[in-house]
Scaffold this motif. Structure first.
Motif, PDB file in Angstrom:
ATOM      1  N   ARG A 411       0.835  -1.200   0.000  1.00  8.35           N
ATOM      2  CA  ARG A 411       0.000   0.000   0.000  1.00  8.35           C
ATOM      3  C   ARG A 411       0.873   1.256   0.000  1.00  8.35           C
ATOM      4  O   ARG A 411       0.529   2.264  -0.623  1.00  8.35           O
ATOM      5  CB  ARG A 411      -0.917  -0.035   1.234  1.00  8.35           C
ATOM      6  N   ARG A 412       2.001   1.187   0.689  1.00  9.67           N
ATOM      7  CA  ARG A 412       2.947   2.311   0.696  1.00  9.67           C
ATOM      8  C   ARG A 412       3.418   2.635  -0.712  1.00  9.67           C
ATOM      9  O   ARG A 412       3.627   3.807  -1.066  1.00  9.67           O
ATOM     10  CB  ARG A 412       4.150   1.936   1.590  1.00  9.67           C
ATOM     11  N   PHE A 413       3.581   1.598  -1.538  1.00  9.34           N
ATOM     12  CA  PHE A 413       4.020   1.803  -2.917  1.00  9.34           C
ATOM     13  C   PHE A 413       2.860   1.994  -3.891  1.00  9.34           C
ATOM     14  O   PHE A 413       3.073   2.071  -5.104  1.00  9.34           O
ATOM     15  CB  PHE A 413       4.861   0.614  -3.382  1.00  9.34           C
ATOM     16  N   GLY A 414       1.639   2.056  -3.373  1.00 10.35           N
ATOM     17  CA  GLY A 414       0.478   2.262  -4.227  1.00 10.35           C
ATOM     18  C   GLY A 414       0.100   1.028  -5.022  1.00 10.35           C
ATOM     19  O   GLY A 414      -0.458   1.145  -6.120  1.00 10.35           O
ATOM     20  N   LEU A 415       0.364  -0.144  -4.462  1.00 11.57           N
ATOM     21  CA  LEU A 415       0.138  -1.391  -5.183  1.00 11.57           C
ATOM     22  C   LEU A 415      -0.727  -2.349  -4.376  1.00 11.57           C
ATOM     23  O   LEU A 415      -0.762  -2.278  -3.142  1.00 11.57           O
ATOM     24  CB  LEU A 415       1.476  -2.086  -5.474  1.00 11.57           C
ATOM     25  N   ALA A 416      -1.408  -3.248  -5.082  1.00 11.09           N
ATOM     26  CA  ALA A 416      -2.126  -4.337  -4.425  1.00 11.09           C
ATOM     27  C   ALA A 416      -1.293  -5.613  -4.436  1.00 11.09           C
ATOM     28  O   ALA A 416      -1.455  -6.475  -3.566  1.00 11.09           O
ATOM     29  CB  ALA A 416      -3.466  -4.590  -5.109  1.00 11.09           C
ATOM     30  N   ALA A 417      -0.414  -5.730  -5.428  1.00 11.59           N
ATOM     31  CA  ALA A 417       0.357  -6.960  -5.570  1.00 11.59           C
ATOM     32  C   ALA A 417       1.602  -6.693  -6.407  1.00 11.59           C
ATOM     33  O   ALA A 417       1.702  -5.684  -7.109  1.00 11.59           O
ATOM     34  CB  ALA A 417      -0.489  -8.048  -6.232  1.00 11.59           C
ATOM     35  N   SER A 418       2.538  -7.609  -6.315  1.00  9.30           N
ATOM     36  CA  SER A 418       3.741  -7.560  -7.151  1.00  9.30           C
ATOM     37  C   SER A 418       4.185  -8.986  -7.416  1.00  9.30           C
ATOM     38  O   SER A 418       3.653  -9.944  -6.845  1.00  9.30           O
ATOM     39  CB  SER A 418       4.865  -6.781  -6.449  1.00  9.30           C
ATOM     40  N   ALA A 419       5.149  -9.133  -8.283  1.00 11.86           N
ATOM     41  CA  ALA A 419       5.805 -10.427  -8.495  1.00 11.86           C
ATOM     42  C   ALA A 419       7.181 -10.353  -7.832  1.00 11.86           C
ATOM     43  O   ALA A 419       7.745  -9.268  -7.668  1.00 11.86           O
ATOM     44  CB  ALA A 419       5.942 -10.727  -9.978  1.00 11.86           C
ATOM     45  N   ARG A 420       7.696 -11.511  -7.440  1.00 12.92           N
ATOM     46  CA  ARG A 420       8.997 -11.524  -6.762  1.00 12.92           C
ATOM     47  C   ARG A 420       9.828 -12.708  -7.231  1.00 12.92           C
ATOM     48  O   ARG A 420       9.353 -13.843  -7.226  1.00 12.92           O
ATOM     49  CB  ARG A 420       8.816 -11.625  -5.249  1.00 12.92           C
ATOM     50  N   ALA A 421      11.054 -12.416  -7.653  1.00 15.44           N
ATOM     51  CA  ALA A 421      12.035 -13.451  -7.985  1.00 15.44           C
ATOM     52  C   ALA A 421      13.060 -13.491  -6.869  1.00 15.44           C
ATOM     53  O   ALA A 421      13.656 -12.460  -6.548  1.00 15.44           O
ATOM     54  CB  ALA A 421      12.708 -13.155  -9.324  1.00 15.44           C
ATOM     55  N   SER A 422      13.262 -14.643  -6.278  1.00 17.87           N
ATOM     56  CA  SER A 422      14.187 -14.740  -5.148  1.00 17.87           C
ATOM     57  C   SER A 422      15.090 -15.954  -5.318  1.00 17.87           C
ATOM     58  O   SER A 422      14.639 -17.042  -5.661  1.00 17.87           O
ATOM     59  CB  SER A 422      13.419 -14.826  -3.828  1.00 17.87           C
ATOM     60  N   ALA A 423      16.367 -15.735  -5.068  1.00 16.44           N
ATOM     61  CA  ALA A 423      17.386 -16.751  -5.295  1.00 16.44           C
ATOM     62  C   ALA A 423      17.856 -17.353  -3.978  1.00 16.44           C
ATOM     63  O   ALA A 423      17.515 -16.894  -2.891  1.00 16.44           O
ATOM     64  CB  ALA A 423      18.563 -16.132  -6.047  1.00 16.44           C
ATOM     65  N   ALA A 424      18.653 -18.395  -4.101  1.00 17.88           N
ATOM     66  CA  ALA A 424      19.296 -19.030  -2.947  1.00 17.88           C
ATOM     67  C   ALA A 424      20.659 -19.521  -3.394  1.00 17.88           C
ATOM     68  O   ALA A 424      21.086 -19.290  -4.538  1.00 17.88           O
ATOM     69  CB  ALA A 424      18.441 -20.173  -2.405  1.00 17.88           C
ATOM     70  N   VAL A 425      21.330 -20.216  -2.515  1.00 18.70           N
ATOM     71  CA  VAL A 425      22.705 -20.640  -2.786  1.00 18.70           C
ATOM     72  C   VAL A 425      22.796 -21.512  -4.021  1.00 18.70           C
ATOM     73  O   VAL A 425      23.830 -21.547  -4.704  1.00 18.70           O
ATOM     74  CB  VAL A 425      23.280 -21.369  -1.553  1.00 18.70           C
ATOM     75  N   TYR A 426      21.716 -22.212  -4.380  1.00 16.28           N
ATOM     76  CA  TYR A 426      21.739 -23.142  -5.509  1.00 16.28           C
ATOM     77  C   TYR A 426      21.359 -22.482  -6.835  1.00 16.28           C
ATOM     78  O   TYR A 426      21.357 -23.133  -7.880  1.00 16.28           O
ATOM     79  CB  TYR A 426      20.806 -24.331  -5.243  1.00 16.28           C
ATOM     80  N   THR A 427      21.026 -21.214  -6.823  1.00 16.54           N
ATOM     81  CA  THR A 427      20.619 -20.514  -8.048  1.00 16.54           C
ATOM     82  C   THR A 427      21.839 -20.156  -8.890  1.00 16.54           C
ATOM     83  O   THR A 427      22.891 -19.806  -8.358  1.00 16.54           O
ATOM     84  CB  THR A 427      19.848 -19.238  -7.688  1.00 16.54           C
ATOM     85  N   THR A 428      21.685 -20.232 -10.220  1.00 17.27           N
ATOM     86  CA  THR A 428      22.793 -19.919 -11.120  1.00 17.27           C
ATOM     87  C   THR A 428      22.514 -18.644 -11.901  1.00 17.27           C
ATOM     88  O   THR A 428      21.362 -18.212 -12.052  1.00 17.27           O
ATOM     89  CB  THR A 428      23.015 -21.061 -12.133  1.00 17.27           C
ATOM     90  N   LEU A 429      23.578 -18.064 -12.423  1.00 17.33           N
ATOM     91  CA  LEU A 429      23.436 -16.881 -13.265  1.00 17.33           C
ATOM     92  C   LEU A 429      22.689 -17.207 -14.544  1.00 17.33           C
ATOM     93  O   LEU A 429      21.947 -16.365 -15.075  1.00 17.33           O
ATOM     94  CB  LEU A 429      24.818 -16.305 -13.583  1.00 17.33           C
ATOM     95  N   ASP A 430      22.864 -18.413 -15.064  1.00 20.30           N
ATOM     96  CA  ASP A 430      22.128 -18.818 -16.263  1.00 20.30           C
ATOM     97  C   ASP A 430      20.627 -18.826 -16.010  1.00 20.30           C
ATOM     98  O   ASP A 430      19.837 -18.451 -16.894  1.00 20.30           O
ATOM     99  CB  ASP A 430      22.586 -20.206 -16.724  1.00 20.30           C
ATOM    100  N   GLU A 431      20.230 -19.229 -14.820  1.00 16.43           N
ATOM    101  CA  GLU A 431      18.807 -19.219 -14.496  1.00 16.43           C
ATOM    102  C   GLU A 431      18.276 -17.787 -14.443  1.00 16.43           C
ATOM    103  O   GLU A 431      17.158 -17.513 -14.899  1.00 16.43           O
ATOM    104  CB  GLU A 431      18.579 -19.912 -13.152  1.00 16.43           C
ATOM    105  N   VAL A 432      19.070 -16.885 -13.887  1.00 16.12           N
ATOM    106  CA  VAL A 432      18.648 -15.483 -13.841  1.00 16.12           C
ATOM    107  C   VAL A 432      18.523 -14.923 -15.251  1.00 16.12           C
ATOM    108  O   VAL A 432      17.589 -14.177 -15.555  1.00 16.12           O
ATOM    109  CB  VAL A 432      19.631 -14.659 -12.998  1.00 16.12           C
ATOM    110  N   THR A 433      19.438 -15.284 -16.126  1.00 11.04           N
ATOM    111  CA  THR A 433      19.359 -14.836 -17.526  1.00 11.04           C
ATOM    112  C   THR A 433      18.090 -15.347 -18.182  1.00 11.04           C
ATOM    113  O   THR A 433      17.400 -14.604 -18.897  1.00 11.04           O
ATOM    114  CB  THR A 433      20.593 -15.330 -18.299  1.00 11.04           C
ATOM    115  N   ALA A 434      17.754 -16.619 -17.952  1.00 11.45           N
ATOM    116  CA  ALA A 434      16.533 -17.186 -18.518  1.00 11.45           C
ATOM    117  C   ALA A 434      15.298 -16.447 -18.009  1.00 11.45           C
ATOM    118  O   ALA A 434      14.351 -16.192 -18.773  1.00 11.45           O
ATOM    119  CB  ALA A 434      16.442 -18.669 -18.173  1.00 11.45           C
ATOM    120  N   PHE A 435      15.325 -16.093 -16.744  1.00 17.05           N
ATOM    121  CA  PHE A 435      14.220 -15.328 -16.155  1.00 17.05           C
ATOM    122  C   PHE A 435      14.094 -13.961 -16.817  1.00 17.05           C
ATOM    123  O   PHE A 435      12.992 -13.537 -17.200  1.00 17.05           O
ATOM    124  CB  PHE A 435      14.454 -15.190 -14.653  1.00 17.05           C
TER     125      PHE A 435
END
Length: 449
Positions: A411-435
């Motif tokens: 609500r502070r940002f004037g939004l009802a919803a957003s999407a979120r991409a979140s990584a962890a230790v097993y995430t690769t740069l190639d996966e981020v590129t695909a995203f």
């Protein structure tokens, strides 16, 4: 491993491609396909992490070899189960720099926060004797939270305020997603009894200045309650060094099982805080007239515990410690930088800090660590967050959509919803590129370009 600069004066090793491949091989689910055979790109680790094989094996081993009730019985299985249960407490404590008897098993971080809030309420009602008087709260007293809190670290304090007559106040959030501490001296006063805040926002990924807030709370005689769900899995955390009174984190976000979490509390505070759930296993002497309680942490662990899950949590903690949390932080800082490049896509707006910096010397024990984590929430012009998630899912990419249990911040940002991409230790740069490549096509898919 290779060496990278996590921050000024804090060099850390990060993973070579071969080492990262070995890490990924430890997580069996990451090898599966989805949506007509597409490789899974899992970018929802802030919601729940995947589990390494050692965690799965540890749980199975417990059930196959030593399943029994803990702290009961004198037979071999009961002894082995209790030993495994208490060893897991030591493993989890070591991950966050505290003593084993300062860790209380809970059903998750939400339960941990409610335990503290309800314990304070019980003290206010006169339970716990003289030692619990320090927790009393009532009209004229204040509870301070932030506008960035997950509902789990907001609603329990709203309820405590409503039940005791205390006033709830909050630290606002700036447009860049960071806490606005310009008025901290006016917000933390002699009336403040509790300061509860997230170490890392689950929406913006911004790291809070824990040392500064904790120092202000201590100067005012207030208790600090830290939500560390989004920090413990992603960076070195030492609750003693951070000088907080209580902290919570969950296993399922920390490469561990669901259904178990941990509450850290200073030993002297756990001794004084009245119990919340009562029954078997948390007592010393019971008569028909009265009961005396066991010392902490058992005082807060009534009934049959989630033993196999706790043992699995211990294995997850050891797995992260063996990888090295500085290395995990360095790897995820690289991932965060790549994820933030989605802000260059026309029509995509990132919520929160748009760059990865480092915490300065005023951050105390966290100096030199990244000032945000690899959890990036965003909106796409003209496209609802759920539709964004659906298009990405069709490409095999799993992200979170919705308000992320943080409606006031949206609500502070004037939004009802957003999407979120979140990584962890097993995430690769190639996966981020695909995203990023898949996200670049979302507006065109809906005819917005």
């Amino acid at each position: 491993m290779t060496t990278t600069e996590v921050g000024a004066g804090r060099a850390a090793r990060t993973f070579t491609p071969a080492e990262l491949a070995a890490v990924r091989a430890d997580f069996p689910l990451l090898g599966r396909t989805v949506r007509d055979g597409k490789p899974l790109v899992y970018l929802d680790s802030a919601a729940t992490s995947q589990k390494p094989q050692v965690v799965l094996d540890t749980e199975v081993d417990f059930y196959e070899q030593r399943n029994a009730a803990v702290h009961r019985g004198a037979h071999a299985l009961a002894e082995e189960a209790t030993e495994a249960f208490e060893h897991a407490r030591e493993q989890v404590a070591a991950l966050v720099g505290v003593e084993a008897d300062e860790i209380v098993w809970t059903a998750g971080a939400t339960m941990g926060i409610n335990l503290v809030a309800t314990g304070i309420q019980n003290a206010t009602l006169g339970r716990g004797g003289a030692a619990a008087e320090q927790f009393r709260i009532g009209p004229g007293d204040e509870i301070l939270v932030t506008e960035a809190e997950h509902h789990s670290n907001l609603v329990p304090w709203q309820e405590l305020a409503a039940r005791t007559g205390a006033t709830l106040r909050w630290i606002p959030v700036r447009e860049d997603g960071r806490l606005d501490l310009s008025g901290l001296d006016d917000l933390v006063t002699e009336r403040t009894r509790v300061v509860a805040f997230a170490h890392v926002s689950n929406v913006t990924g911004a790291v809070a200045p824990v040392a500064r807030i904790a120092a202000a709370a201590r100067d005012a005689g207030a208790l600090t309650v830290l939500d560390a769900c989004q920090s413990v899995p992603h960076r070195p955390v030492d609750f003693h060094a951070l000088d907080v009174d209580f902290a919570v984190f969950s296993a399922h976000k920390t490469l561990g099982p669901t259904g178990v979490g941990a509450l850290y509390g200073r030993r002297e505070l756990l001794e004084a805080l009245p119990p919340v759930t009562t029954g078997g296993s948390m007592v010393e002497v019971v008569t028909m007239e009265a009961t005396t309680f066991a010392p902490p942490p058992l005082k807060f662990e009534a009934g049959t515990q989630m033993v196999a899950q706790a043992v699995g949590f211990g294995a997850a903690a050891d797995y992260l410690r063996e990888l090295g949390m500085d290395a995990v932080a360095a790897h995820e800082a690289e991932l965060a930088e790549e994820l933030l490049k989605i802000g260059e896509i026309p029509g995509v707006r990132v919520l929160g800090p748009e760059t990865v910096g480092t915490l300065g010397e005023d951050a105390g024990p966290e100096a030199g660590l990244p000032d945000r984590v690899a959890a990036v929430s965003f909106v796409v012009d003209g496209v609802h967050a759920h539709d964004v998630g659906q298009v990405l899912d069709d490409a095999g990419i799993a992200v979170r959509v919705g308000h992320h249990c943080a409606q006031p911040l949206h609500r502070r940002f004037g939004l009802a919803a957003s999407a979120r991409a979140s990584a962890a230790v097993y995430t690769t740069l190639d996966e981020v590129t695909a995203f990023r490549e898949a996200l670049a096509g979302v507006r065109a898919f809906f005819g917005e370009e």
